[in-house]
Design an enzyme around this catalytic site. Structure first.
Site, PDB file in Angstrom:
ATOM      1  N   CYS A  98       0.796  -1.218   0.000  1.00 43.19           N
ATOM      2  CA  CYS A  98       0.000   0.000   0.000  1.00 43.19           C
ATOM      3  C   CYS A  98       0.834   1.276   0.000  1.00 43.19           C
ATOM      4  CB  CYS A  98      -0.958  -0.057   1.176  1.00 43.19           C
ATOM      5  SG  CYS A  98      -2.470   0.858   0.877  1.00 43.19           S
ATOM      6  N   HIS A 199      -3.247  -5.850   2.749  1.00 46.38           N
ATOM      7  CA  HIS A 199      -2.905  -5.846   4.184  1.00 46.38           C
ATOM      8  C   HIS A 199      -3.521  -7.102   4.790  1.00 46.38           C
ATOM      9  CE1 HIS A 199      -1.643  -1.602   4.485  1.00 46.38           C
ATOM     10  NE2 HIS A 199      -2.646  -1.303   3.719  1.00 46.38           N
TER      11      HIS A 199
END
Ligand code: GLN
Length: 252
Positions: A98, A199
């Site tokens: 990310c 994640h």
């Protein structure tokens, strides 16, 4: 008794770029190397001049909100870009999630239009949109021979990432938005870099990707095979997300 070989994970900005359980990726890499007989350790690579980047096997760069990215991007350019490029050129691997993934590209532009230049280690660029992409993600991975070939995780980002010609996607989304919610791609693979929006944390539920990173990092030592491990617990967690991602049968 032969001295154990060392296996080193380099954690970029553990104090600032570490959200949604990203630390689990570090623990997974260390444990899976240890279970194969390596003396595994992680070194923190915080802001400022740091030592030891030339001895790292796998770098990890976690996620962070725009505020944290604003605090690290200049340091990345000034103190980490050259040794990171050097280490990757010499066979080290990088897993970037990310916000970390975004800053390894050419730039990350916030929804307010502020642009943080990246180090261009991967041919991607990211512009944030108004709507955040949040939720479970299932990806059909594009890594040859990866078993299972699916990757599961969780995404929460405003950035829309677009790949240039030098980068290829980590995979295609079966569920979720992935890179930009429009071209069906997720993450990127370029040289020794694996970038992703997943994640969760990612590696505990995707042990096959952890082994891919470890194996590739060890290739320069002539090690191409890793002893198989009992991943029944990890893969049960993986399967649970796959099942959860299944569209539910309509109520009769
Ligand atoms: N700030 C970035 C975005 O919103 C990255 C977020 C993250 O790392 N989860 O897209």
């Amino acid at each position: 008794m032969a001295k154990k070989q060392r296996f080193t994970v380099g954690w970029l900005y553990p104090d600032l770029m570490n959200i949604y359980g990203d630390r689990g990726n570090i623990l997974t890499l260390l444990k899976r190397a240890e279970w194969r007989g390596f003396e595994a350790r992680s070194i923190d690579l915080g802001r400022g001049t740091v030592k030891g980047m030339d001895g790292v096997d796998v770098f990890f760069f976690g996620g962070g909100q725009d505020r944290e990215q604003a605090l690290v991007y200049e340091d990345l350019l000034e103190h980490k870009q050259v040794p990171l490029e050097q280490a990757v050129a010499e066979g080290a691997m990088v897993l970037a999630v990310c916000g970390g993934y975004q800053l390894l590209g050419h730039f990350y532009q916030t929804a307010e239009g502020e642009r943080f230049p990246g180090i261009g280690l991967i041919d991607v660029k990211t512009e944030a949109g108004k709507k955040r992409f949040i939720g479970d993600v299932v990806v059909d991975a594009g890594i040859e021979g990866l078993r299972p070939h699916t990757l599961v995780g969780f995404e929460n980002h405003s950035g829309r990432t677009f790949l240039g010609s030098a980068a290829r996607p980590l995979g295609r989304v079966r569920l979720g938005s992935g890179n930009n919610g429009s071209d069906g791609t997720e993450g990127c693979l370029e040289g020794g870099v694996v970038g992703t929006y997943l994640h969760g944390s990612l590696l505990p539920k995707n042990p096959q990707l952890a082994d891919y990173l470890i194996r590739r990092a060890l290739a320069r030592r002539g090690i191409t095979e890793l002893e198989p491990l009992d991943d029944s617990t990890e893969l049960a967690a993986h399967e649970a997300i796959l099942r959860r991602a299944q569209p539910r049968a309509p109520e009769r």
